[in-house]
Design a protein around this motif. Sequence first.
Motif, mmCIF file in Angstrom:
data_model
loop_
_atom_site.group_PDB
_atom_site.id
_atom_site.type_symbol
_atom_site.label_atom_id
_atom_site.label_comp_id
_atom_site.label_asym_id
_atom_site.label_seq_id
_atom_site.Cartn_x
_atom_site.Cartn_y
_atom_site.Cartn_z
ATOM 1 N N MET A 73 1.127 -1.331 0.210
ATOM 2 C CA MET A 73 0.112 0.596 0.266
ATOM 3 C C MET A 73 0.790 1.526 0.350
ATOM 4 O O MET A 73 0.790 2.766 -0.212
ATOM 5 C CB MET A 73 -1.083 -0.081 0.970
ATOM 6 N N TYR A 74 1.925 1.176 0.727
ATOM 7 C CA TYR A 74 2.773 2.440 1.086
ATOM 8 C C TYR A 74 3.142 1.925 -0.701
ATOM 9 O O TYR A 74 3.533 3.514 -0.737
ATOM 10 C CB TYR A 74 3.817 2.228 1.690
ATOM 11 N N SER A 75 3.395 1.716 -1.438
ATOM 12 C CA SER A 75 4.186 1.542 -2.608
ATOM 13 C C SER A 75 3.279 2.400 -3.511
ATOM 14 O O SER A 75 3.798 3.567 -4.309
ATOM 15 C CB SER A 75 5.133 0.615 -3.472
ATOM 16 N N LEU A 76 2.302 2.049 -3.107
ATOM 17 C CA LEU A 76 1.155 2.649 -4.251
ATOM 18 C C LEU A 76 0.690 3.973 -4.033
ATOM 19 O O LEU A 76 1.181 4.683 -4.849
ATOM 20 C CB LEU A 76 -0.135 1.812 -4.376
ATOM 21 N N LEU A 77 0.780 4.249 -2.801
ATOM 22 C CA LEU A 77 0.900 5.686 -2.550
ATOM 23 C C LEU A 77 1.598 6.969 -2.558
ATOM 24 O O LEU A 77 2.151 8.231 -3.286
ATOM 25 C CB LEU A 77 0.757 6.287 -0.868
ATOM 26 N N LYS A 78 2.654 6.295 -2.255
ATOM 27 C CA LYS A 78 4.677 6.755 -2.744
ATOM 28 C C LYS A 78 3.988 7.024 -4.276
ATOM 29 O O LYS A 78 4.552 8.002 -5.181
ATOM 30 C CB LYS A 78 5.753 5.762 -3.196
ATOM 31 N N GLN A 79 3.528 6.286 -5.033
ATOM 32 C CA GLN A 79 3.531 6.281 -6.585
ATOM 33 C C GLN A 79 2.803 7.292 -7.384
ATOM 34 O O GLN A 79 3.011 8.516 -8.466
ATOM 35 C CB GLN A 79 3.283 5.113 -7.270
ATOM 36 N N LEU A 80 1.287 7.250 -6.554
ATOM 37 C CA LEU A 80 0.669 8.605 -5.735
ATOM 38 C C LEU A 80 1.214 10.083 -6.158
ATOM 39 O O LEU A 80 1.398 10.702 -6.561
ATOM 40 C CB LEU A 80 -1.120 8.128 -5.462
ATOM 41 N N VAL A 81 1.763 10.157 -5.428
ATOM 42 C CA VAL A 81 2.671 10.993 -4.934
ATOM 43 C C VAL A 81 3.579 12.154 -5.773
ATOM 44 O O VAL A 81 3.547 13.339 -6.433
ATOM 45 C CB VAL A 81 2.854 11.340 -2.950
ATOM 46 N N ARG A 82 4.236 11.258 -6.156
ATOM 47 C CA ARG A 82 5.641 11.527 -7.318
ATOM 48 C C ARG A 82 4.744 11.126 -8.684
ATOM 49 O O ARG A 82 4.935 12.746 -9.511
ATOM 50 C CB ARG A 82 6.118 10.400 -7.368
ATOM 51 N N HIS A 83 3.326 10.684 -9.271
ATOM 52 C CA HIS A 83 2.648 11.316 -10.455
ATOM 53 C C HIS A 83 2.504 13.150 -10.096
ATOM 54 O O HIS A 83 1.943 13.460 -11.300
ATOM 55 C CB HIS A 83 1.424 10.235 -10.205
ATOM 56 N N TRP A 84 1.701 13.262 -9.200
ATOM 57 C CA TRP A 84 1.144 14.984 -8.649
ATOM 58 C C TRP A 84 1.691 15.347 -7.832
ATOM 59 O O TRP A 84 2.067 16.621 -9.453
ATOM 60 C CB TRP A 84 0.079 14.296 -7.450
ATOM 61 N N GLN A 85 3.263 15.311 -7.991
ATOM 62 C CA GLN A 85 4.253 16.041 -8.279
ATOM 63 C C GLN A 85 4.566 16.117 -9.750
ATOM 64 O O GLN A 85 4.619 17.719 -10.064
ATOM 65 C CB GLN A 85 5.112 15.715 -7.329
ATOM 66 N N MET A 86 4.657 14.997 -10.541
ATOM 67 C CA MET A 86 5.387 15.287 -11.611
ATOM 68 C C MET A 86 4.576 15.889 -12.350
ATOM 69 O O MET A 86 4.504 16.919 -13.098
ATOM 70 C CB MET A 86 5.449 14.125 -12.165
ATOM 71 N N GLU A 87 2.987 16.225 -11.904
ATOM 72 C CA GLU A 87 2.162 16.895 -12.918
ATOM 73 C C GLU A 87 1.117 18.191 -12.054
ATOM 74 O O GLU A 87 0.739 19.226 -12.349
ATOM 75 C CB GLU A 87 0.225 16.201 -12.806
ATOM 76 N N ASP A 88 2.368 18.127 -11.290
ATOM 77 C CA ASP A 88 1.969 19.772 -10.733
ATOM 78 C C ASP A 88 0.270 19.713 -9.885
ATOM 79 O O ASP A 88 0.251 20.807 -10.043
ATOM 80 C CB ASP A 88 2.140 21.274 -11.094
ATOM 81 N N ILE A 89 0.390 18.717 -9.345
ATOM 82 C CA ILE A 89 -1.291 18.431 -8.709
ATOM 83 C C ILE A 89 -0.590 18.552 -7.134
ATOM 84 O O ILE A 89 -0.185 18.463 -6.238
ATOM 85 C CB ILE A 89 -1.842 17.830 -9.007
ATOM 86 N N ARG A 90 -1.443 19.734 -6.312
ATOM 87 C CA ARG A 90 -0.948 20.210 -5.077
ATOM 88 C C ARG A 90 -2.412 19.239 -4.248
ATOM 89 O O ARG A 90 -3.136 19.103 -4.963
ATOM 90 C CB ARG A 90 -1.773 21.283 -4.977
ATOM 91 N N PHE A 91 -1.662 19.090 -2.880
ATOM 92 C CA PHE A 91 -2.262 18.393 -2.426
ATOM 93 C C PHE A 91 -2.106 18.544 -0.733
ATOM 94 O O PHE A 91 -0.813 19.093 -0.583
ATOM 95 C CB PHE A 91 -2.285 16.509 -2.187
ATOM 96 N N HIS A 92 -2.890 17.629 -0.747
ATOM 97 C CA HIS A 92 -2.766 18.519 1.507
ATOM 98 C C HIS A 92 -2.244 17.404 1.921
ATOM 99 O O HIS A 92 -1.326 15.532 1.416
ATOM 100 C CB HIS A 92 -4.175 17.946 1.752
ATOM 101 N N LYS A 93 -2.074 17.544 3.472
ATOM 102 C CA LYS A 93 -0.264 17.168 4.140
ATOM 103 C C LYS A 93 -1.220 15.672 4.145
ATOM 104 O O LYS A 93 -2.566 16.134 4.589
ATOM 105 C CB LYS A 93 0.537 17.592 4.946
ATOM 106 N N GLY A 94 -1.080 14.315 5.223
ATOM 107 C CA GLY A 94 -2.135 13.833 6.015
ATOM 108 C C GLY A 94 -2.241 14.542 7.049
ATOM 109 O O GLY A 94 -1.666 15.292 7.748
ATOM 110 N N GLU A 95 -3.536 13.762 7.293
ATOM 111 C CA GLU A 95 -4.269 13.787 8.587
ATOM 112 C C GLU A 95 -3.828 13.205 9.299
ATOM 113 O O GLU A 95 -3.523 11.934 9.234
ATOM 114 C CB GLU A 95 -6.006 14.245 7.895
ATOM 115 N N CYS A 96 -4.251 13.646 11.032
ATOM 116 C CA CYS A 96 -3.693 12.799 11.709
ATOM 117 C C CYS A 96 -4.800 11.870 12.063
ATOM 118 O O CYS A 96 -5.993 12.751 12.082
ATOM 119 C CB CYS A 96 -3.337 13.891 12.948
ATOM 120 N N LEU A 97 -4.540 11.550 13.026
ATOM 121 C CA LEU A 97 -5.616 9.631 13.016
ATOM 122 C C LEU A 97 -6.511 10.315 13.903
ATOM 123 O O LEU A 97 -7.368 9.776 13.300
ATOM 124 C CB LEU A 97 -3.825 8.545 13.787
ATOM 125 N N GLU A 98 -6.184 11.124 14.989
ATOM 126 C CA GLU A 98 -7.319 11.707 15.256
ATOM 127 C C GLU A 98 -8.236 12.333 14.927
ATOM 128 O O GLU A 98 -9.920 11.917 15.131
ATOM 129 C CB GLU A 98 -6.921 12.692 16.678
#
Length: 82
Positions: free
Chosen positions: A1-26
Motif C-alpha cells: 500500500m505504501y508503494s502505491l501511495l508513493k507512486q501517487l504522490v510522485r505522479h501528482w508532483q510530476m503533474e504539479d497537482i497540489r495536495f494536502h499533507k496527511g491528516e492525524c489519526l485523531e
Amino acid sequence: MYSLLKQLVRHWQMEDIRFHKGECLENIQRLEKTMGYFFPNEFIFYLQTVNGMVDGESDRDLFYFWSSKLIASEISKNKLTE
C-alpha cells in the motif's frame, strides 16, 4: 500500500497537482464518528499520507480526490438539509 501511495504522490508532483499533507489519526477518527462509519485501513493510511487534493485541483483525467475536511463539510451540509 505504501508503494502505491508513493507512486501517487510522485505522479501528482510530476503533474504539479497540489495536495494536502496527511491528516492525524485523531481527526480521522473524529470524522468516522461523525459519519457513523469506520473507514477501511487502506483509506485511513491514504488520509494519513495524502489528504486529498487542494480545492480546484484535478488530474488530467479530471479526477479530484476530496480531503477529510471537504468530506466533513459535505456531511455537515447534508445533515442540515435532512
